[in-house]
Design a protein around this motif. Sequence first.
Motif, PDB file in Angstrom:
ATOM      1  N   ARG A  53      14.312  65.811  44.145  1.00 29.13           N
ATOM      2  CA  ARG A  53      14.311  66.080  45.458  1.00 29.13           C
ATOM      3  C   ARG A  53      14.568  64.822  46.254  1.00 29.13           C
ATOM      4  O   ARG A  53      13.875  63.661  45.842  1.00 29.13           O
ATOM      5  N   ILE A  54      15.401  64.950  47.414  1.00 31.49           N
ATOM      6  CA  ILE A  54      15.772  63.613  48.177  1.00 31.49           C
ATOM      7  C   ILE A  54      14.499  63.625  49.045  1.00 31.49           C
ATOM      8  O   ILE A  54      14.211  64.422  50.001  1.00 31.49           O
ATOM      9  N   PRO A  55      13.943  62.512  49.217  1.00 36.10           N
ATOM     10  CA  PRO A  55      12.561  62.208  50.243  1.00 36.10           C
ATOM     11  C   PRO A  55      13.259  62.194  51.779  1.00 36.10           C
ATOM     12  O   PRO A  55      14.817  61.982  52.013  1.00 36.10           O
ATOM     13  N   ASP A  56      12.684  63.118  52.214  1.00 34.90           N
ATOM     14  CA  ASP A  56      13.112  63.001  53.792  1.00 34.90           C
ATOM     15  C   ASP A  56      13.281  61.462  54.362  1.00 34.90           C
ATOM     16  O   ASP A  56      12.727  60.589  54.016  1.00 34.90           O
ATOM     17  N   ASN A  57      14.001  61.308  55.322  1.00 38.72           N
ATOM     18  CA  ASN A  57      14.534  60.299  55.895  1.00 38.72           C
ATOM     19  C   ASN A  57      14.619  58.993  54.900  1.00 38.72           C
ATOM     20  O   ASN A  57      14.227  57.924  55.115  1.00 38.72           O
ATOM     21  N   ILE A  58      15.332  59.311  53.888  1.00 34.05           N
ATOM     22  CA  ILE A  58      15.638  58.197  53.087  1.00 34.05           C
ATOM     23  C   ILE A  58      16.548  57.022  53.621  1.00 34.05           C
ATOM     24  O   ILE A  58      17.565  57.340  54.308  1.00 34.05           O
ATOM     25  N   LYS A  59      15.924  56.016  53.470  1.00 34.32           N
ATOM     26  CA  LYS A  59      16.941  54.821  54.087  1.00 34.32           C
ATOM     27  C   LYS A  59      17.828  54.324  53.337  1.00 34.32           C
ATOM     28  O   LYS A  59      18.016  54.324  52.035  1.00 34.32           O
TER      29      LYS A  59
END
Length: 149
Positions: free
Chosen positions: A43-49
């Motif tokens: 799962r892609i983290p929310d708000n990935i930089k």
Amino acid sequence: MIYEILCVGKIKESFYKAEISDVCKKINSRGDRISITEIPDVRIPDNIKDDRIEAFVEKECDLMRSKLKGTDYVIALCIEGKELSTDKHREYVKKAASAGKERIVYVIGGSLGLPVWVKERADLKLSFSKLTFPHQLMRMVLVEEISYL
């Protein structure tokens, strides 16, 4: 020839599963072998930089390291790759076979792409288009393309 598709994630839609399965049976029936190895997606983290994306795809694709052999001809599917006709694609595969490569391994990353190490390991970086496609559709297009090689 032995073809392997090494990819992140599973196909969930029954339509894609059925179509991919049918084309794989066609490829196997002609004497070639094709298999698909799915690596679990993360799962892609929310708000990935932006500065964390490479670390994320490294982690997501880490299991691929053990699946690639030094003797494989690796084709990374990535947007910055070469766009080839089927005939030109066939030439690359034939050249790899004549050089003694036993397996052609296509690598498809997750939603954020492939890590740098996969692209550096690749013998060929291939793009089917400058457009972005859903992974399940891309996998179906890839098996169709392999069926013409």
